[in-house]
Design a protein around this motif. Structure first.
Motif, PDB file in Angstrom:
ATOM      1  N   SER A  84      53.191  13.065 -75.846  1.00 54.81           N
ATOM      2  CA  SER A  84      52.667  14.058 -76.787  1.00 54.81           C
ATOM      3  C   SER A  84      51.136  14.091 -76.839  1.00 54.81           C
ATOM      4  CB  SER A  84      53.236  13.820 -78.188  1.00 54.81           C
ATOM      5  OG  SER A  84      52.825  12.552 -78.671  1.00 54.81           O
ATOM      6  N   GLN A 113      54.334  26.515 -77.897  1.00 49.60           N
ATOM      7  CA  GLN A 113      54.927  25.313 -78.481  1.00 49.60           C
ATOM      8  C   GLN A 113      56.436  25.492 -78.580  1.00 49.60           C
ATOM      9  OE1 GLN A 113      52.661  22.780 -79.222  1.00 49.60           O
ATOM     10  NE2 GLN A 113      54.433  21.464 -79.388  1.00 49.60           N
ATOM     11  N   ARG A 114      57.157  24.583 -77.985  1.00 43.76           N
ATOM     12  CA  ARG A 114      58.610  24.575 -78.072  1.00 43.76           C
ATOM     13  C   ARG A 114      59.041  23.298 -78.771  1.00 43.76           C
ATOM     14  NH1 ARG A 114      59.757  27.670 -73.327  1.00 43.76           N
ATOM     15  NH2 ARG A 114      58.972  29.708 -73.880  1.00 43.76           N
ATOM     16  N   GLN A 115      60.276  23.270 -79.181  1.00 42.65           N
ATOM     17  CA  GLN A 115      60.781  22.095 -79.885  1.00 42.65           C
ATOM     18  C   GLN A 115      60.682  20.839 -79.024  1.00 42.65           C
ATOM     19  OE1 GLN A 115      64.645  22.700 -81.555  1.00 42.65           O
ATOM     20  NE2 GLN A 115      64.736  20.670 -82.461  1.00 42.65           N
ATOM     21  N   THR A 116      60.986  20.970 -77.725  1.00 42.99           N
ATOM     22  CA  THR A 116      61.012  19.784 -76.867  1.00 42.99           C
ATOM     23  C   THR A 116      59.995  19.840 -75.730  1.00 42.99           C
ATOM     24  OG1 THR A 116      62.742  20.761 -75.494  1.00 42.99           O
ATOM     25  CG2 THR A 116      63.447  19.351 -77.330  1.00 42.99           C
ATOM     26  N   ARG A 118      55.710  21.135 -74.466  1.00 46.16           N
ATOM     27  CA  ARG A 118      54.411  21.769 -74.669  1.00 46.16           C
ATOM     28  C   ARG A 118      54.084  22.519 -73.377  1.00 46.16           C
ATOM     29  NH1 ARG A 118      49.926  18.111 -75.540  1.00 46.16           N
ATOM     30  NH2 ARG A 118      51.001  16.766 -74.101  1.00 46.16           N
ATOM     31  N   GLY A 145      57.576  18.110 -71.114  1.00 42.69           N
ATOM     32  CA  GLY A 145      58.569  17.850 -72.147  1.00 42.69           C
ATOM     33  C   GLY A 145      59.761  17.107 -71.597  1.00 42.69           C
ATOM     34  N   SER A 146      60.396  16.316 -72.418  1.00 40.17           N
ATOM     35  CA  SER A 146      61.593  15.556 -72.035  1.00 40.17           C
ATOM     36  C   SER A 146      61.368  14.756 -70.761  1.00 40.17           C
ATOM     37  CB  SER A 146      62.799  16.475 -71.893  1.00 40.17           C
ATOM     38  OG  SER A 146      63.059  17.140 -73.100  1.00 40.17           O
ATOM     39  N   THR A 176      62.532  26.042 -69.609  1.00 36.66           N
ATOM     40  CA  THR A 176      63.190  24.945 -70.329  1.00 36.66           C
ATOM     41  C   THR A 176      63.052  23.687 -69.485  1.00 36.66           C
ATOM     42  OG1 THR A 176      64.801  26.539 -71.183  1.00 36.66           O
ATOM     43  CG2 THR A 176      65.365  24.217 -71.375  1.00 36.66           C
TER      44      THR A 176
END
Length: 192
Positions: A84, A113-116, A118, A145-146, A176
């Motif tokens: 992050s 900005q997404r939940q999971t 950047r 992300g993830s 995604t």
């Protein structure tokens, strides 16, 4: 439905029949690209030409040499960590500032900005001199992300921006990271 995996620096394409109750959904005129079981996923125009490279995937509006644009994606699986604080904007600014093409304009950096994940992206305008001088755009996106990092670039002619900008918008909207697919025939996903 095609899925690819890497083995000895070669990609293997496998075609599977989708089950009637599959969960794959994309806008009309688009198909879904999925790499490494869902490490990276986004929508691309249905009729674009797919060209796997050694370390990336390319999508072209037509077969070369008649192509007018190129969308390319590469990605890295990162070790589990808290990413992050990774300086995405600063990294993208460095990529743009070090671009070796004849750059005549640079955009601001846009953040999604997404939940999971950047996601940051920016655009440069440059003069392409391969044949005769012609203005072109290059859009560059870094996503994280993830525990997946991706780089997406999209190069196209300025005079085709009106028809091609929506393609970029759909790629970014549908991007995604790290949503892995248990069974590609159904599209059922599971989190990392």
């Amino acid at each position: 439905m095609a899925k690819g995996k890497k083995s000895n620096l070669r990609w293997i394409k496998e075609t599977l029949e989708l089950k009637p109750d599959h969960r794959w959904e994309s806008p009309s005129g688009y198909k879904i690209f999925v790499a490494n079981r869902g490490a990276v996923r986004f929508n691309v125009p249905q009729n674009w030409v797919f060209e796997p490279q050694e370390k990336s995937f390319k999508f072209l509006d037509q077969k070369p040499p008649k192509d007018d644009c190129c969308l390319e994606v590469s990605f890295n699986q990162l070790p589990p960590n808290d990413w992050s604080e990774f300086p995405l904007k600063r990294t993208l600014r460095k990529v743009i500032d070090e671009d070796s093409r004849n750059v005549i304009e640079k955009s601001k950096i846009y953040t999604v900005q997404r939940q999971t994940a950047r996601i940051v992206w920016a655009e440069i305008k440059f003069i392409d001199t391969q044949a005769e001088p012609r203005e072109a755009y290059s859009r560059i996106c870094i996503g994280l992300g993830s525990n997946v990092q991706c780089l997406i670039t999209f190069d196209y002619w300025v005079d085709q921006a009106e028809q091609l900008t929506p393609v970029w918008d759909e790629v970014i909207r549908s991007l995604t990271l790290g949503l892995y697919i248990r069974d590609p025939r159904t599209g059922l996903a599971f989190p990392d």
